[in-house]
Design a protein around this motif. Structure first.
Motif, PDB file in Angstrom:
ATOM      1  N   GLY A  54       0.825  -1.204   0.000  1.00 11.89           N
ATOM      2  CA  GLY A  54       0.000   0.000   0.000  1.00 11.89           C
ATOM      3  C   GLY A  54       0.854   1.248   0.000  1.00 11.89           C
ATOM      4  O   GLY A  54       0.806   2.055   0.936  1.00 11.89           O
ATOM      5  N   THR A  55       1.654   1.441  -1.062  1.00  8.04           N
ATOM      6  CA  THR A  55       2.568   2.576  -1.154  1.00  8.04           C
ATOM      7  C   THR A  55       2.458   3.221  -2.529  1.00  8.04           C
ATOM      8  O   THR A  55       2.163   2.550  -3.517  1.00  8.04           O
ATOM      9  CB  THR A  55       4.025   2.138  -0.944  1.00  8.04           C
ATOM     10  OG1 THR A  55       4.452   1.332  -2.056  1.00  8.04           O
ATOM     11  CG2 THR A  55       4.178   1.336   0.339  1.00  8.04           C
ATOM     12  N   PRO A  56       2.739   4.534  -2.641  1.00  9.45           N
ATOM     13  CA  PRO A  56       2.770   5.182  -3.955  1.00  9.45           C
ATOM     14  C   PRO A  56       3.796   4.533  -4.885  1.00  9.45           C
ATOM     15  O   PRO A  56       3.614   4.527  -6.101  1.00  9.45           O
ATOM     16  CB  PRO A  56       3.144   6.628  -3.615  1.00  9.45           C
ATOM     17  CG  PRO A  56       2.680   6.824  -2.216  1.00  9.45           C
ATOM     18  CD  PRO A  56       2.907   5.503  -1.542  1.00  9.45           C
ATOM     19  N   GLU A  57       4.899   4.027  -4.326  1.00  7.28           N
ATOM     20  CA  GLU A  57       5.916   3.365  -5.146  1.00  7.28           C
ATOM     21  C   GLU A  57       5.321   2.194  -5.902  1.00  7.28           C
ATOM     22  O   GLU A  57       5.622   1.967  -7.079  1.00  7.28           O
ATOM     23  CB  GLU A  57       7.064   2.896  -4.263  1.00  7.28           C
ATOM     24  CG  GLU A  57       8.162   2.159  -5.044  1.00  7.28           C
ATOM     25  CD  GLU A  57       9.171   1.483  -4.137  1.00  7.28           C
ATOM     26  OE1 GLU A  57      10.166   0.964  -4.663  1.00  7.28           O
ATOM     27  OE2 GLU A  57       8.952   1.460  -2.904  1.00  7.28           O
ATOM     28  N   THR A  58       4.473   1.415  -5.244  1.00 11.65           N
ATOM     29  CA  THR A  58       3.862   0.258  -5.897  1.00 11.65           C
ATOM     30  C   THR A  58       3.048   0.685  -7.108  1.00 11.65           C
ATOM     31  O   THR A  58       3.141   0.082  -8.180  1.00 11.65           O
ATOM     32  CB  THR A  58       2.955  -0.491  -4.900  1.00 11.65           C
ATOM     33  OG1 THR A  58       3.704  -0.828  -3.735  1.00 11.65           O
ATOM     34  CG2 THR A  58       2.403  -1.762  -5.529  1.00 11.65           C
ATOM     35  N   VAL A  59       2.256   1.732  -6.955  1.00 16.01           N
ATOM     36  CA  VAL A  59       1.420   2.216  -8.061  1.00 16.01           C
ATOM     37  C   VAL A  59       2.290   2.755  -9.185  1.00 16.01           C
ATOM     38  O   VAL A  59       2.038   2.503 -10.370  1.00 16.01           O
ATOM     39  CB  VAL A  59       0.442   3.292  -7.566  1.00 16.01           C
ATOM     40  CG1 VAL A  59      -0.413   3.810  -8.715  1.00 16.01           C
ATOM     41  CG2 VAL A  59      -0.460   2.730  -6.466  1.00 16.01           C
ATOM     42  N   ALA A  60       3.341   3.487  -8.833  1.00 14.34           N
ATOM     43  CA  ALA A  60       4.219   4.054  -9.856  1.00 14.34           C
ATOM     44  C   ALA A  60       4.921   2.965 -10.650  1.00 14.34           C
ATOM     45  O   ALA A  60       5.063   3.056 -11.876  1.00 14.34           O
ATOM     46  CB  ALA A  60       5.240   4.983  -9.205  1.00 14.34           C
ATOM     47  N   LEU A  61       5.360   1.910  -9.977  1.00 12.27           N
ATOM     48  CA  LEU A  61       6.087   0.839 -10.655  1.00 12.27           C
ATOM     49  C   LEU A  61       5.174  -0.019 -11.531  1.00 12.27           C
ATOM     50  O   LEU A  61       5.553  -0.411 -12.638  1.00 12.27           O
ATOM     51  CB  LEU A  61       6.786  -0.054  -9.621  1.00 12.27           C
ATOM     52  CG  LEU A  61       7.980   0.560  -8.892  1.00 12.27           C
ATOM     53  CD1 LEU A  61       8.416  -0.340  -7.743  1.00 12.27           C
ATOM     54  CD2 LEU A  61       9.131   0.788  -9.857  1.00 12.27           C
ATOM     55  N   ALA A  62       3.986  -0.320 -11.037  1.00  8.99           N
ATOM     56  CA  ALA A  62       3.081  -1.199 -11.781  1.00  8.99           C
ATOM     57  C   ALA A  62       2.256  -0.453 -12.818  1.00  8.99           C
ATOM     58  O   ALA A  62       1.846  -1.036 -13.826  1.00  8.99           O
ATOM     59  CB  ALA A  62       2.144  -1.930 -10.816  1.00  8.99           C
ATOM     60  N   GLY A  63       1.996   0.833 -12.592  1.00 13.20           N
ATOM     61  CA  GLY A  63       1.113   1.595 -13.459  1.00 13.20           C
ATOM     62  C   GLY A  63      -0.270   1.680 -12.834  1.00 13.20           C
ATOM     63  O   GLY A  63      -0.808   0.681 -12.334  1.00 13.20           O
ATOM     64  N   ALA A  64      -0.841   2.866 -12.854  1.00 13.61           N
ATOM     65  CA  ALA A  64      -2.128   3.081 -12.191  1.00 13.61           C
ATOM     66  C   ALA A  64      -3.221   2.177 -12.740  1.00 13.61           C
ATOM     67  O   ALA A  64      -4.036   1.636 -11.987  1.00 13.61           O
ATOM     68  CB  ALA A  64      -2.535   4.550 -12.323  1.00 13.61           C
ATOM     69  N   GLU A  65      -3.266   1.998 -14.063  1.00 14.72           N
ATOM     70  CA  GLU A  65      -4.324   1.180 -14.652  1.00 14.72           C
ATOM     71  C   GLU A  65      -4.194  -0.284 -14.241  1.00 14.72           C
ATOM     72  O   GLU A  65      -5.197  -0.997 -14.106  1.00 14.72           O
ATOM     73  CB  GLU A  65      -4.295   1.309 -16.169  1.00 14.72           C
ATOM     74  CG  GLU A  65      -4.692   2.688 -16.674  1.00 14.72           C
ATOM     75  CD  GLU A  65      -4.747   2.747 -18.184  1.00 14.72           C
ATOM     76  OE1 GLU A  65      -4.408   1.740 -18.835  1.00 14.72           O
ATOM     77  OE2 GLU A  65      -5.116   3.805 -18.713  1.00 14.72           O
ATOM     78  N   THR A  66      -2.976  -0.747 -14.031  1.00 18.92           N
ATOM     79  CA  THR A  66      -2.769  -2.144 -13.636  1.00 18.92           C
ATOM     80  C   THR A  66      -3.383  -2.428 -12.282  1.00 18.92           C
ATOM     81  O   THR A  66      -3.950  -3.504 -12.061  1.00 18.92           O
ATOM     82  CB  THR A  66      -1.269  -2.464 -13.616  1.00 18.92           C
ATOM     83  OG1 THR A  66      -0.731  -2.314 -14.923  1.00 18.92           O
ATOM     84  CG2 THR A  66      -1.018  -3.903 -13.154  1.00 18.92           C
ATOM     85  N   LEU A  67      -3.289  -1.483 -11.363  1.00 20.49           N
ATOM     86  CA  LEU A  67      -3.712  -1.727  -9.979  1.00 20.49           C
ATOM     87  C   LEU A  67      -5.037  -1.065  -9.615  1.00 20.49           C
ATOM     88  O   LEU A  67      -5.418  -1.063  -8.444  1.00 20.49           O
ATOM     89  CB  LEU A  67      -2.631  -1.237  -9.015  1.00 20.49           C
ATOM     90  CG  LEU A  67      -1.264  -1.923  -9.139  1.00 20.49           C
ATOM     91  CD1 LEU A  67      -0.327  -1.413  -8.058  1.00 20.49           C
ATOM     92  CD2 LEU A  67      -1.383  -3.436  -9.057  1.00 20.49           C
TER      93      LEU A  67
END
Length: 305
Positions: free
Chosen positions: A263-276
Motif C-alpha cells: 500500500g505505497t505510492p511506489e507500488t502504483v508508480a512501478l506497476a502503473g495506475a491502470e494495472t492496480l
C-alpha cells in the motif's frame, strides 16, 4: 535498441492518418501535415502506444523489458538473426522507459545498468513483518464484499517476511487460527456462517524479484478462477507480477487484496495506475487502503475518545 534509422521500416512509424480521405476531399496538404504529426509510434510511461511527430531516442524489447540505444550492438545482432523485430518498442526518453517498467541494457548503457542494478539490490529489503491487526483487517475486507468469497489464491514474494505473511493469511482464512475463525463465525451471522465454513485456498504461489517474464507464476496464480486473490511482498516484484497478470491472464485487480507492504505510492508508480485500479489492502494498524484513479486512499481506524 534498434538498427539506426530503422524506425520507419520496422514498426516505429505509424501509417499516415486519414491520408486517403484527405486526398478525396482535396486536402492533400492537411493530410501531409497529419501524417507528419503522427509519423512515429512510441510507448508512454504506462506501456501504451501513442502517435508522435518525432522519433524515439531509445529502443526496447517488449519481452525482455529492457531499453537501450538505437545502435546497440546486441540489438543489431539480434535483428540480423531474426525474431527480434516483432518485440521492438520505442521511447521518447529514458524516464519514460523506466516508468513503463523497462531497465537499461547492460551492453550499450553499462553505466545506467550498473546504477539500476545497485538500486535494485539496495531496494531489495524485506517488507516489514505483518501484524495481527493487519491480518484481521484483511479478513474483514474479504468478508465485506457483496459477493461471497469462498476460494482464495495467495501470492507472495520470496523474502521471509512475505512467506510468513502468506502463511498467516492462509491460517486465518482456513481456520488454523482457531480464535480468528471463531471471531469471524460469530460476526458472520447465520446467513454468512456457511460461507465462512466453506473457505478454501486454491493455491499459494511465490514469485522472484527478477525473472524473464513471470508468466509461469502468473498463470498458476490465476488458475482455478478463485473468488479473490491475496498478495504480499515488496513493491518491485509485485509490480512486475501484476503487469504480467494483467497482460496474460484473467486476473482482476478489483478482486485482489494486499497487505500493508504494497500500500505505497511506489507500488502504483512501478506497476502503473491502470494495472492496480481497484486494488484494496489492509494497513498495519488495522485500517485499510485502496487504489482509485491512480491514487492510494488510506482509511485509518476511527479514533475513540
Amino acid at each position: 535498441m534498434t538498427e539506426p534509422g530503422g524506425a520507419g521500416r520496422d514498426g516505429a512509424a505509424a501509417p499516415p492518418a486519414h491520408a486517403d480521405g484527405a486526398r478525396r476531399a482535396g486536402c492533400a496538404g492537411a493530410a501531409r501535415a497529419g501524417a507528419e504529426r503522427e509519423r512515429y509510434t512510441l510507448l508512454d510511461g504506462n506501456g501504451r502506444p501513442y502517435p508522435s511527430a518525432v522519433p524515439g531516442t531509445l529502443g526496447g524489447h517488449r519481452g525482455g523489458r529492457l531499453y537501450g540505444r538505437l545502435d546497440c550492438p546486441s540489438a543489431l545482432r539480434a535483428l540480423a538473426r531474426g525474431g527480434y523485430r516483432a518485440q521492438r518498442v520505442f521511447f521518447a526518453d529514458a524516464a519514460t522507459a523506466r516508468a513503463a517498467g523497462y531497465r537499461p541494457c547492460a551492453v550499450c548503457l553499462p553505466e545506467r545498468y550498473a546504477r539500476w542494478k545497485a538500486r535494485e539490490k539496495g531496494g531489495a529489503t524485506e517488507p516489514a513483518p505483518h501484524t495481527a491487526a493487519e491480518v484481521s483487517a484483511l479478513m474483514d475486507l474479504l468478508a465485506a464484499g457483496r459477493r461471497p468469497v469462498r476460494s482464495l489464491s495467495i501470492g507472495h514474494g520470496r523474502d521471509a517476511a512475505s512467506r510468513a505473511a502468506a502463511r498467516a493469511v492462509a491460517a486465518a482464512w482456513c481456520g488454523d487460527d482457531r480464535a480468528e475463525r471463531a471471531r469471524h463465525l460469530r460476526e458472520a451471522g447465520p446467513h454468512r456462517a456457511a460461507d465462512v465454513a466453506a473457505r478454501t485456498v486454491l493455491d499459494v504461489v511465490d514469485w522472484p524479484e527478477e525473472a524473464a517474464s513471470w508468466l509461469r507464476q502468473a498463470r498458476r496464480l490465476a488458475a482455478g478462477a478463485p473468488d479473490a486473490w491475496v498478495v504480499c511482498g515488496a513493491p518491485a516484484g509485485w509490480a512486475r507480477m501484476a503487469r504480467r497478470l494483467r497482460q496474460s491472464t484473467s486476473w482482476s485487480a478489483g478482486r485482489t487484496f494486499a497487505l500493508a507492504s504494497l500500500g505505497t505510492p511506489e507500488t502504483v508508480a512501478l506497476a502503473g495506475a491502470e494495472t492496480l485500479e481497484g486494488l484494496r489492502g489492509a494497513s498495519a494498524d488495522g485500517g485499510h487502503w485502496e487504489v482509485r484513479r491512480g491514487w492510494i486512499t488510506f482509511h485509518p481506524l476511527p479514533s475513540h475518545p
